[in-house]
Design a protein around this motif. Structure first.
Motif, PDB file in Angstrom:
ATOM      1  N   ILE A  17      70.958 -45.566  34.005  1.00  9.49           N
ATOM      2  CA  ILE A  17      70.221 -44.584  33.205  1.00  9.49           C
ATOM      3  C   ILE A  17      68.989 -45.227  32.604  1.00  9.49           C
ATOM      4  N   GLY A  18      69.171 -46.333  31.907  1.00 10.13           N
ATOM      5  CA  GLY A  18      68.042 -47.007  31.299  1.00 10.13           C
ATOM      6  C   GLY A  18      68.485 -48.020  30.268  1.00 10.13           C
ATOM      7  N   GLU A  19      67.528 -48.741  29.742  1.00 10.47           N
ATOM      8  CA  GLU A  19      67.806 -49.767  28.743  1.00 10.47           C
ATOM      9  C   GLU A  19      68.180 -49.131  27.414  1.00 10.47           C
ATOM     10  N   ALA A 383      80.559 -49.017  18.293  1.00  8.45           N
ATOM     11  CA  ALA A 383      79.555 -48.834  19.337  1.00  8.45           C
ATOM     12  C   ALA A 383      78.333 -49.718  19.099  1.00  8.45           C
ATOM     13  N   ALA A 384      77.905 -49.840  17.837  1.00  7.73           N
ATOM     14  CA  ALA A 384      76.712 -50.634  17.535  1.00  7.73           C
ATOM     15  C   ALA A 384      76.884 -52.091  17.926  1.00  7.73           C
ATOM     16  N   HIS A 385      78.111 -52.584  17.870  1.00  9.09           N
ATOM     17  CA  HIS A 385      78.350 -53.995  18.173  1.00  9.09           C
ATOM     18  C   HIS A 385      78.730 -54.241  19.633  1.00  9.09           C
ATOM     19  N   THR A 386      78.923 -53.175  20.412  1.00  8.81           N
ATOM     20  CA  THR A 386      79.370 -53.378  21.800  1.00  8.81           C
ATOM     21  C   THR A 386      78.448 -52.769  22.855  1.00  8.81           C
ATOM     22  N   ALA A 387      77.673 -51.737  22.516  1.00  6.36           N
ATOM     23  CA  ALA A 387      76.811 -51.076  23.501  1.00  6.36           C
ATOM     24  C   ALA A 387      75.544 -51.902  23.673  1.00  6.36           C
ATOM     25  N   ARG A 388      75.511 -52.711  24.684  1.00  7.03           N
ATOM     26  CA  ARG A 388      74.409 -53.642  24.915  1.00  7.03           C
ATOM     27  C   ARG A 388      73.864 -53.491  26.335  1.00  7.03           C
ATOM     28  N   GLY A 389      72.609 -53.886  26.494  1.00 11.86           N
ATOM     29  CA  GLY A 389      72.047 -53.948  27.840  1.00 11.86           C
ATOM     30  C   GLY A 389      71.560 -52.602  28.324  1.00 11.86           C
ATOM     31  N   ARG A 390      72.253 -52.050  29.332  1.00 13.37           N
ATOM     32  CA  ARG A 390      71.810 -50.820  29.967  1.00 13.37           C
ATOM     33  C   ARG A 390      72.935 -49.795  29.966  1.00 13.37           C
ATOM     34  N   ALA A 391      72.538 -48.531  29.882  1.00 16.61           N
ATOM     35  CA  ALA A 391      73.496 -47.437  30.021  1.00 16.61           C
ATOM     36  C   ALA A 391      73.607 -47.079  31.493  1.00 16.61           C
ATOM     37  N   LEU A 392      74.837 -46.938  31.972  1.00 14.06           N
ATOM     38  CA  LEU A 392      75.090 -46.539  33.354  1.00 14.06           C
ATOM     39  C   LEU A 392      75.547 -45.089  33.383  1.00 14.06           C
TER      40      LEU A 392
END
Length: 501
Positions: A17-19, A383-392
């Motif tokens: 999806i994107g960064e 979520a703030a501490h684990t959602a990193r990088g890119r969304a798939l």
């Protein structure tokens, strides 16, 4: 025996999806109720720092994982003169704030808030008054905050104890100017012209700033769509973002409330489509991103709360406004909204949970006393501490979930994130229904996808909001090609993994 409900999720490193911009995990501090005074700021509190800001609140803000903070409003900004909040505190005037019918002593202003944000690693996002003020005042505020020197306004900031610029990058061009409740409320055409002129003047002071134009205050505003179309056309050359504000009512029908994440996704899709249509019509390569700079759930316990709404009180300083207790159901729905945001990470680049402290907030304080976590604190922090990088892209099949107002929506919602640099991955999943669902995650396209842990929270959790936490998921089965999670009824689940493409 009734067959267990099934859902299927396919994850693939190329389904990109994107960064993920860390600023989607932002929040909002407004001079409303006790958000500032006895919220983030309370001189004399046992934990207060030398500037008067509460250390216990700062610790919880850090634990929450907040990245950016919008300030000073909100409705408050449309009647606010920023000069009231600079200079010697003893010389500052007490004003009547018409937005929330309260007394504003201006003890906290730009020169207090911005250093607090910087000290704690929070990026400030400033709003300018386009209700009772205009382009000149907006440009002067940028000059005060961002110009290194050489002018009387920059010298004024230095004289006030801040020789280095505050260096604020992101600026909101007013607040909810489509709302009849807003001081300075106007039409889309007039607001668009006003915002374009303000943005032009602000950029002449600092060409490096980002600008956010006001979108509709709510999806159900009668001018929704037409407002975005007109404002985007008039501000496309100066504005980088269209704002969205979205609140979901916990006192509404339960099934409608549980479908909030799907409703948010539709809202985002509609705003993006409208802005892109304007770009196409004008032949412009510019694409406006989305600043979801106010979003939250209204507490499902609000009807029983003794605390009144915004203007239902006598004029006083820092009245208690909408300090409603959140329940586990609210935490599940808030987690579902986060899934909706992550699934649009290509366009949603800023998000501000509204508000940070005391007013419909993840953190509650008592004057002179403690600070505590509300139920909605926990999915946001996770979520703030684990959602990193890119969304798939979460390729998902799930049973239908019928709602009385919004029709059928998927019973399961999911988002997937992956950081190629570290291998950190996460699967976020909501079960909106009243029966458990077995979610199969097909991750065969990855060279490895090793789920290390899975935790959940459920709407049926009867612990007090302050004691609510995510608990280990009782049934999850990692595998080499696929893994399964048994999602409890009305639940939000986070599975953490190490993944290699």
């Amino acid at each position: 025996m009734t067959a267990r409900q099934q859902a299927h999720l396919t994850v693939h490193p190329l389904f990109d999806i994107g960064e993920i911009d860390p600023r989607i995990f932002g929040s909002f501090v407004e001079h409303m109720g006790r958000c500032v005074y006895s919220g983030v700021f309370e001189p004399g509190h046992p934990t207060a720092d030398a500037a008067g800001f509460r250390g216990d609140v700062t610790d919880l803000v850090r634990e929450l994982g907040v990245s950016v903070v919008r300030y000073p409003g909100g409705n408050f900004v449309s009647g606010y003169d920023w000069r009231d909040g600079v200079g010697p505190v003893g010389d500052r005037p007490t004003r009547l704030d018409l937005a929330w019918r309260s007394l504003e002593p201006n003890t906290v202003g730009i020169d207090e808030f911005l250093p607090w944000a910087r000290r704690n690693g929070l990026e400030p996002m400033m709003a300018v008054n386009l209700g009772t003020a205009g382009p000149k005042e907006a440009a002067e505020l940028v000059e005060y905050c961002n110009l290194a020197g050489g002018t009387a306004t920059a010298a004024e900031r230095a004289a006030n104890g801040h020789p280095a610029p505050h260096a604020v990058r992101t600026w909101c061009l007013g607040n909810e100017m489509d709302g009849p409740w807003q001081i300075g409320h106007t039409t889309a055409a007039e607001y668009g012209r006003r915002a374009a002129e303000a943005g032009k003047a602000m950029r002449l002071v600092d060409p490096g700033i980002e600008l956010v134009a006001c979108g509709s205050s709510f999806r159900h505003m009668p001018t929704f769509g037409a407002w975005e179309d007109t404002v985007a056309e008039l501000t496309l050359d100066v504005a980088d973002y269209m704002s969205m504000h979205a609140y979901y009512d916990g006192t509404a029908d339960r099934r409608d409330y549980l479908a909030s994440g799907q409703r948010l996704e539709r809202f985002i899709t509609d705003v993006v489509a409208t802005c892109d249509a304007v770009s196409a019509r004008l032949g412009s390569p510019r694409r406006m991103m989305i600043s979801l700079d106010e979003w939250n759930v209204w507490s499902s316990a609000a009807a029983s709360s003794p605390v009144g709404e915004g203007q239902d009180h006598e004029i006083s300083h820092a009245p208690r406004i909408t300090e409603d207790p959140y329940q586990a159901l609210d935490a599940v729905v808030l987690g579902d909204l986060i899934i909706g945001i992550l699934n649009h990470a290509d366009r949603v680049k800023i998000g501000c949970l509204s508000l940070l402290v005391n007013v419909s907030a993840p953190i509650l304080t008592e004057p002179g006393g403690g600070a505590s976590r509300q139920a909605i604190f926990h999915p946001f922090a996770a979520a703030a501490h684990t959602a990193r990088g890119r969304a798939l892209s979460a390729r998902l099949t799930a049973p239908a979930f019928a709602t009385p107002t919004h029709g059928d929506v998927p019973q399961v919602a999911a988002a997937v994130t992956h950081d190629p640099a570290t291998g950190q991955a996460a699967v976020f999943a909501t079960n909106r229904g009243s029966e458990p669902v077995e979610l199969t995650i097909d991750h065969n396209a990855f060279g490895a996808f090793d789920i290390k842990s899975a935790h959940t929270l459920t709407a049926a959790d009867l612990r007090s909001p302050g004691d609510l936490t995510l608990v280990p998921l009782e049934q999850f089965h990692p595998g080499a090609r696929s893994s399964t999670l048994l999602l409890p009824p009305e639940s939000w689940t986070l599975a953490e993994a190490v993944a290699r493409a």
